[in-house]
Motif scaffolding. Structure first.
Motif, PDB file in Angstrom:
ATOM      1  N   LEU A   1      26.034  17.695  -8.741  1.00  0.00           N
ATOM      2  CA  LEU A   1      27.002  16.736  -8.186  1.00  0.00           C
ATOM      3  C   LEU A   1      27.000  16.792  -6.652  1.00  0.00           C
ATOM      4  CD1 LEU A   1      30.013  17.228 -10.652  1.00  0.00           C
ATOM      5  CD2 LEU A   1      28.298  15.415 -10.683  1.00  0.00           C
ATOM      6  N   PHE A   2      26.891  18.002  -6.103  1.00  0.00           N
ATOM      7  CA  PHE A   2      26.808  18.127  -4.643  1.00  0.00           C
ATOM      8  C   PHE A   2      25.623  17.302  -4.131  1.00  0.00           C
ATOM      9  CE2 PHE A   2      28.713  22.739  -4.564  1.00  0.00           C
ATOM     10  CZ  PHE A   2      29.977  22.227  -4.740  1.00  0.00           C
ATOM     11  N   GLN A   3      24.489  17.436  -4.836  1.00  0.00           N
ATOM     12  CA  GLN A   3      23.256  16.731  -4.420  1.00  0.00           C
ATOM     13  C   GLN A   3      23.412  15.220  -4.535  1.00  0.00           C
ATOM     14  OE1 GLN A   3      20.199  17.583  -3.327  1.00  0.00           O
ATOM     15  NE2 GLN A   3      20.816  19.711  -3.089  1.00  0.00           N
ATOM     16  N   ASP A   4      23.962  14.780  -5.684  1.00  0.00           N
ATOM     17  CA  ASP A   4      23.966  13.346  -6.001  1.00  0.00           C
ATOM     18  C   ASP A   4      25.134  12.600  -5.386  1.00  0.00           C
ATOM     19  OD1 ASP A   4      21.814  14.029  -7.520  1.00  0.00           O
ATOM     20  OD2 ASP A   4      22.836  13.850  -9.466  1.00  0.00           O
ATOM     21  N   GLU A   5      26.280  13.252  -5.209  1.00  0.00           N
ATOM     22  CA  GLU A   5      27.494  12.519  -4.847  1.00  0.00           C
ATOM     23  C   GLU A   5      28.001  12.795  -3.436  1.00  0.00           C
ATOM     24  OE1 GLU A   5      28.590  10.201  -6.717  1.00  0.00           O
ATOM     25  OE2 GLU A   5      27.668  10.630  -8.646  1.00  0.00           O
TER      26      GLU A   5
END
Ligand code: SAM
Length: 245
Positions: free
Chosen positions: A33-37
């Motif tokens: 989620l850190f990477q994508d959002e």
């Protein structure tokens, strides 16, 4: 009222053994989620309602700079004892945090967000938003209470050293108010047969994924609800709120 986080703090990780075993998969998902959002690199994290530090320690092990905050000193004492890495733990109320654009991510794990009612959750979102840097994310997971599971009593057991924990859970939901009364009897039995008993009686707030999204959209630029460690699916029983500042 909060015996689970005070008198029983030393037993919390034993009671939630299955959660302890799952945390590494949860943090794998949170890193995705850190990477994508997130719209910035995540290095500095505020873990609100960190409890005994189950997710806090896992984040720190992976190299993030983490601050854990919790209302109950008894929970923090357990977290401090377990922390093999230098983590800052602060006692405080998540509603009264006073951070200004200090964190790349704020997290609130394992249904802790259910402690905040309609009005408190707005206050929480405001404080979290202020604590986040621009492009940072708030991540919180919460369960589905409408899946037709039994209201109980459900009896199960765990071990802590030579002590045997016999746990009886039941819940009462008020449909009109969406209040969940969570009750838990914890009996701690010693090898000689003597035992202590504790009664937990907590009031939590039920949110559907749609309600959570609508509330968060009042405060954050972009809001998404995920399912349990993947995209939202119709029969998911745990949801992950991801809100971008
Ligand atoms: C279900 S536990 C979750 C602990 C931890 N996040 C985890 O994943 O294991 C809920 C935690 O929320 C904390 N808590 C409840 N209300 C709070 C508040 N207003 N501010 C900070 N912590 C709070 C409790 O002390 C407890 O440690």
């Amino acid at each position: 009222m909060h015996e689970l986080y005070t008198a029983l703090a030393g037993y919390y990780d034993a009671i939630y053994r299955r959660r302890v075993e799952r945390v590494s998969r949860e943090i794998d998902f949170v890193e995705e989620l850190f990477q994508d959002e997130a719209e910035r690199e995540v290095r500095k994290i505020l873990d609100l309602a960190c409890g005994t530090g189950i997710p806090t320690l896992e984040l720190a092990r992976r190299g993030y700079q983490v601050t854990g905050l919790d209302l109950h000193e008894e929970m923090l004492a357990v977290a401090r004892r377990k922390a093999e890495i230098n983590i800052e733990f602060i006692q405080g109320d998540a509603l009264e945090i006073d951070f200004d654009e200090e964190f790349d991510a704020v997290t609130m794990f394992f249904s802790s967000i259910m402690y905040f009612d309609d009005s408190a959750i707005q206050q929480l979102f405001n404080s979290v938003k202020r604590a986040l840097k621009q492009g940072g994310v708030f991540i919180a997971d919460f369960p589905c209470w409408y899946y037709g599971g039994r209201d109980g009593p459900i009896v199960w057991d765990e071990r802590k050293g030579d002590e045997w924990l016999v746990i009886t859970d039941w819940r009462e939901v008020e449909p009109a108010t969406q209040k969940l009364h969570f009750k838990r009897l914890v009996q701690i039995v010693k090898p000689d047969g003597s035992f202590k008993a504790f009664m937990v009686d907590d009031e939590l707030n039920i949110y559907t994924p749609r309600e959570m999204r609508l509330l968060a959209e009042k405060h954050f630029r972009k809001v998404k609800i995920y399912g349990d460690l993947h995209e939202l699916r119709p029969n998911d029983r745990r949801y992950w709120l991801v809100a971008l500042k």
